[in-house]
Write a protein that holds these residues in place. Structure first.
Motif, PDB file in Angstrom:
ATOM      1  N   TRP A  41       0.827  -1.205   0.000  1.00  0.00           N
ATOM      2  CA  TRP A  41       0.000   0.000   0.000  1.00  0.00           C
ATOM      3  C   TRP A  41       0.863   1.257   0.000  1.00  0.00           C
ATOM      4  CZ3 TRP A  41      -4.435   1.788  -1.418  1.00  0.00           C
ATOM      5  CH2 TRP A  41      -4.825   3.060  -1.009  1.00  0.00           C
ATOM      6  N   ASN A  42       1.827   1.307   0.905  1.00  0.00           N
ATOM      7  CA  ASN A  42       2.723   2.459   0.958  1.00  0.00           C
ATOM      8  C   ASN A  42       3.419   2.677  -0.364  1.00  0.00           C
ATOM      9  OD1 ASN A  42       2.327   3.508   3.430  1.00  0.00           O
ATOM     10  ND2 ASN A  42       3.944   2.325   4.440  1.00  0.00           N
ATOM     11  N   ALA A  71       0.551   3.302  -3.358  1.00  0.00           N
ATOM     12  CA  ALA A  71      -0.314   4.463  -3.185  1.00  0.00           C
ATOM     13  C   ALA A  71       0.500   5.730  -2.924  1.00  0.00           C
ATOM     14  CB  ALA A  71      -1.304   4.234  -2.053  1.00  0.00           C
ATOM     15  N   HIS A  72       1.649   5.584  -2.283  1.00  0.00           N
ATOM     16  CA  HIS A  72       2.398   6.773  -1.897  1.00  0.00           C
ATOM     17  C   HIS A  72       3.733   6.921  -2.609  1.00  0.00           C
ATOM     18  CE1 HIS A  72      -0.605   7.530   1.103  1.00  0.00           C
ATOM     19  NE2 HIS A  72      -0.458   6.292   1.569  1.00  0.00           N
ATOM     20  N   GLY A  73       3.960   5.999  -3.556  1.00  0.00           N
ATOM     21  CA  GLY A  73       5.174   6.139  -4.354  1.00  0.00           C
ATOM     22  C   GLY A  73       6.450   6.055  -3.565  1.00  0.00           C
ATOM     23  N   ARG A  74       6.435   5.310  -2.480  1.00  0.00           N
ATOM     24  CA  ARG A  74       7.656   5.199  -1.681  1.00  0.00           C
ATOM     25  C   ARG A  74       8.472   4.002  -2.140  1.00  0.00           C
ATOM     26  NH1 ARG A  74       4.812   6.028   3.825  1.00  0.00           N
ATOM     27  NH2 ARG A  74       4.475   8.269   3.725  1.00  0.00           N
ATOM     28  N   SER A 118       1.036  11.723  -4.148  1.00  0.00           N
ATOM     29  CA  SER A 118       2.312  11.333  -3.552  1.00  0.00           C
ATOM     30  C   SER A 118       3.436  11.320  -4.573  1.00  0.00           C
ATOM     31  CB  SER A 118       2.180   9.948  -2.930  1.00  0.00           C
ATOM     32  OG  SER A 118       1.909   9.014  -3.939  1.00  0.00           O
ATOM     33  N   HIS A 156       7.301  12.462  -4.290  1.00  0.00           N
ATOM     34  CA  HIS A 156       8.323  11.503  -4.646  1.00  0.00           C
ATOM     35  C   HIS A 156       9.407  12.145  -5.507  1.00  0.00           C
ATOM     36  CE1 HIS A 156       9.959   7.605  -5.285  1.00  0.00           C
ATOM     37  NE2 HIS A 156       9.946   7.794  -6.586  1.00  0.00           N
ATOM     38  N   GLU A 170      16.586   9.680   4.364  1.00  0.00           N
ATOM     39  CA  GLU A 170      15.387   8.838   4.214  1.00  0.00           C
ATOM     40  C   GLU A 170      14.311   9.409   5.109  1.00  0.00           C
ATOM     41  OE1 GLU A 170      14.453   4.975   3.532  1.00  0.00           O
ATOM     42  OE2 GLU A 170      15.113   5.760   1.593  1.00  0.00           O
ATOM     43  N   GLU A 174       7.077   7.959   8.153  1.00  0.00           N
ATOM     44  CA  GLU A 174       5.902   8.835   8.225  1.00  0.00           C
ATOM     45  C   GLU A 174       4.777   8.106   7.504  1.00  0.00           C
ATOM     46  OE1 GLU A 174       4.899  12.479   5.155  1.00  0.00           O
ATOM     47  OE2 GLU A 174       6.944  11.903   5.617  1.00  0.00           O
ATOM     48  N   LYS A 175       3.713   7.889   8.226  1.00  0.00           N
ATOM     49  CA  LYS A 175       2.630   7.063   7.647  1.00  0.00           C
ATOM     50  C   LYS A 175       1.778   7.879   6.688  1.00  0.00           C
ATOM     51  CE  LYS A 175       3.386   2.982   9.260  1.00  0.00           C
ATOM     52  NZ  LYS A 175       3.534   1.819   8.418  1.00  0.00           N
ATOM     53  N   GLU A 176       0.642   7.365   6.370  1.00  0.00           N
ATOM     54  CA  GLU A 176      -0.214   7.937   5.331  1.00  0.00           C
ATOM     55  C   GLU A 176      -0.429   9.437   5.487  1.00  0.00           C
ATOM     56  OE1 GLU A 176      -3.818   5.656   5.138  1.00  0.00           O
ATOM     57  OE2 GLU A 176      -2.624   3.836   5.429  1.00  0.00           O
ATOM     58  N   GLU A 177      -0.197  10.143   4.412  1.00  0.00           N
ATOM     59  CA  GLU A 177      -0.516  11.568   4.415  1.00  0.00           C
ATOM     60  C   GLU A 177      -2.024  11.717   4.333  1.00  0.00           C
ATOM     61  OE1 GLU A 177       2.612  12.003   1.005  1.00  0.00           O
ATOM     62  OE2 GLU A 177       1.796  10.163   1.863  1.00  0.00           O
TER      63      GLU A 177
END
Lengths: 235, 279
Positions: free
Chosen positions: A110-111, A114-117, B257, B261, B271, B275-278
């Motif tokens: 998911w990270n 969804a968050h492009g990490r 995101s 990025h 790094e 940090e969890k979900e924005e």
């Protein structure tokens, strides 16, 4: 880990690696074609809005197309198996091999998506855990489709009624499962910005080394590079 | 519209099979070539061109022998499994209660034949390979009945074993007849179809247990028949809709995101700590 490959197009002279053999690509697109025809014609019976299409001449055409596509659907894995048995069994074995990296992938999916990490993803083999899950579901539903489909096609009137009705139900549940995966699959390859190259892989067979390193690091180092060394040794 | 019922008084049936012929005549159904197999029953089963037939049964109880005759045909259940599974609307519950059939709408899937608790619909296979087929069954003379006439079999029945009319009147008649039969030495006389499967629109007066006539004693609606339209279809819609919403949300989240990025690519040094979900 290699840096992210989102802007591949902007960087010319990428080293390319072969991700899917011709056999894999042909089998994939044959399967895709058969599946969409089966889905389209099957929807006539499933969705009440499409009922008019199930009647008369279009109903007859749909019935015939569904059966013809079913034969193609059954043949698709055979194309893969006969044309490229090594890759077939390698992929099959891969799909059934689950390890810590796969669970790590699922945890971070998911990270990542969804968050492009990046950077937190464990290196993946030729197939990442999501693709393995897709493959396993495809294998299971393939047999469910084939068995229940043949029961409904040729067992009408000769199999016990409960078996026939169960076949209808299982066929429909398999449709739901595969349609959900199909939507996710299309979304990831055609819409999701991180995965642009994966559809190129299915058309042309190749991906950039950078993409392979990010998304299939284990496969790149353990299979592609090792093969390359073999080639060097031979020459 | 008032509810209709066809009452078959099996105790009055003489097995003349006039109903069988009247049905074929009205619906222009072809005859079947059969061979003598040692029984008066002919043909031996319902067929795609035989929607109704008389069955013959021998029954002995309390030292008394009975030769039983029964008009075997579609029972027109109120809770009709065939209607529930029919994907093309060829089978429908008429407002008056019987189960109508439109041959043109039938696509030959055979779900009805497999779901029927009485095993009534017959499939006429036109091409086994392409799956071309048509179901067939008694439609209660839908054309006659909806125009104020009685079904052809009722019209022709010489001993008056077949009657057609408003349901409550038929139930009263059936119960009266059962009392008469009991008084005349048929202690096992009974009504079949008053409550079975919500009420059968072909209702019987019998002088022996249903099983002696080849009918199921307690017919059951098949569980899987209701699963399809009541559970699986709605489940499929909901699951697909949820998937669309989920993917759309993911797309929105990804777009947002991705900008972050690209920025982090420009300055890759530290790094970002977990940090969890924005939000």
């Amino acid at each position: 880990m290699a840096s992210v490959a989102t802007d591949v197009a902007a960087r010319p002279e990428q080293a390319l690696v072969l991700r899917f053999t011709a056999a894999e690509r042909v089998a994939h697109w044959v399967h895709f074609f058969a599946f969409t025809v089966l889905l389209g014609t099957g929807m006539f019976l499933y969705v009440p809005w499409f009922q008019p299409f199930a009647l008369g001449a279009s109903g007859e055409a749909a019935r015939l197309a569904h059966r013809a596509a079913a034969v193609v659907f059954m043949a698709a894995p055979l194309i893969y198996l006969i044309w490229s048995p090594r890759e077939f069994f390698y992929s099959l074995k891969e799909s059934f091999s689950w390890g810590a990296d796969d669970w790590g992938w699922l945890k971070n999916a998911w990270n990542y998506y969804a968050h492009g990490r990046t950077g937190t993803m464990p290196p993946q083999g030729k197939y990442n855990a999501g693709q393995k899950f897709n493959a396993l579901t495809q294998i299971v539903t393939f047999w469910l489709f084939v068995i229940t489909g043949l029961v409904m096609w040729f067992g009408r009137g000769s199999v016990p009624p409960d078996l026939f009705l169960l076949s209808v139900v299982v066929h429909d549940l398999s449709v739901i499962a595969t349609v959900l995966l199909f939507m996710l699959h299309i979304y990831l390859v055609a819409v999701h910005p991180l995965m642009r190259e994966s559809i190129t892989a299915m058309f042309e067979g190749t991906v950039s080394e950078e993409f392979a390193a990010e998304h299939h690091g284990k496969w790149l180092t353990e299979r592609v590079f090792r093969k390359r060394k073999d080639v060097k040794r031979q020459t | 519209m008032s509810q209709i019922t066809l009452l078959v008084d099996a105790s009055k049936c003489t097995a003349c099979r006039g109903c069988q012929i009247a049905c074929k005549q009205w619906w222009d159904l072809s005859a079947t070539k059969t061979t003598q197999t040692g029984t008066y029953e002919n043909p031996r089963d319902l067929e795609s061109n035989t929607w109704s037939r008389i069955t013959f049964h021998e029954y002995e109880s309390g030292g008394k022998f009975q030769w039983l005759f029964l008009q075997s045909s579609c029972l027109h259940c109120t809770n009709a499994a065939c209607v529930d599974v029919c994907p093309t609307g060829a089978l429908k519950q008429n407002a008056t209660g019987f189960v109508s059939f439109e041959r043109d709408l039938c696509n030959g899937c055979a779900y009805c034949a497999e779901a029927c608790p009485f095993g009534i619909p017959r499939m006429e296979t036109i091409n086994a390979l392409t799956g071309e087929a048509k179901a067939s069954k008694c439609n209660m003379c839908q054309d006659r009945v909806t125009n104020g006439m009685t079904p052809a079999c009722v019209k022709t029945c010489p001993p008056g074993a077949l009657q057609f009319g408003e349901r409550t009147a038929m139930i009263t008649k059936a119960k009266e007849r059962v009392e008469t039969l009991k008084a005349r030495g048929y202690p096992e006389a009974r009504v079949y179809g008053e409550n079975e499967l919500g009420g059968l629109r072909r209702m019987y007066v019998l002088t022996a247990p249903a099983s002696a006539y080849g009918l199921p004693d307690s017919p059951q609606y098949p569980v899987l028949a209701s699963a399809w339209q009541n559970v699986i279809q709605p489940f499929g819609y909901v699951a697909t809709a949820l998937a669309v919403v989920g993917l759309a949300l993911n797309w929105v989240a990804t777009r947002r995101s991705r900008l972050n990025h690209v920025e982090s690519l420009a300055a890759p040094a530290p790094e970002a700590p977990a940090e969890k979900e924005e939000v």
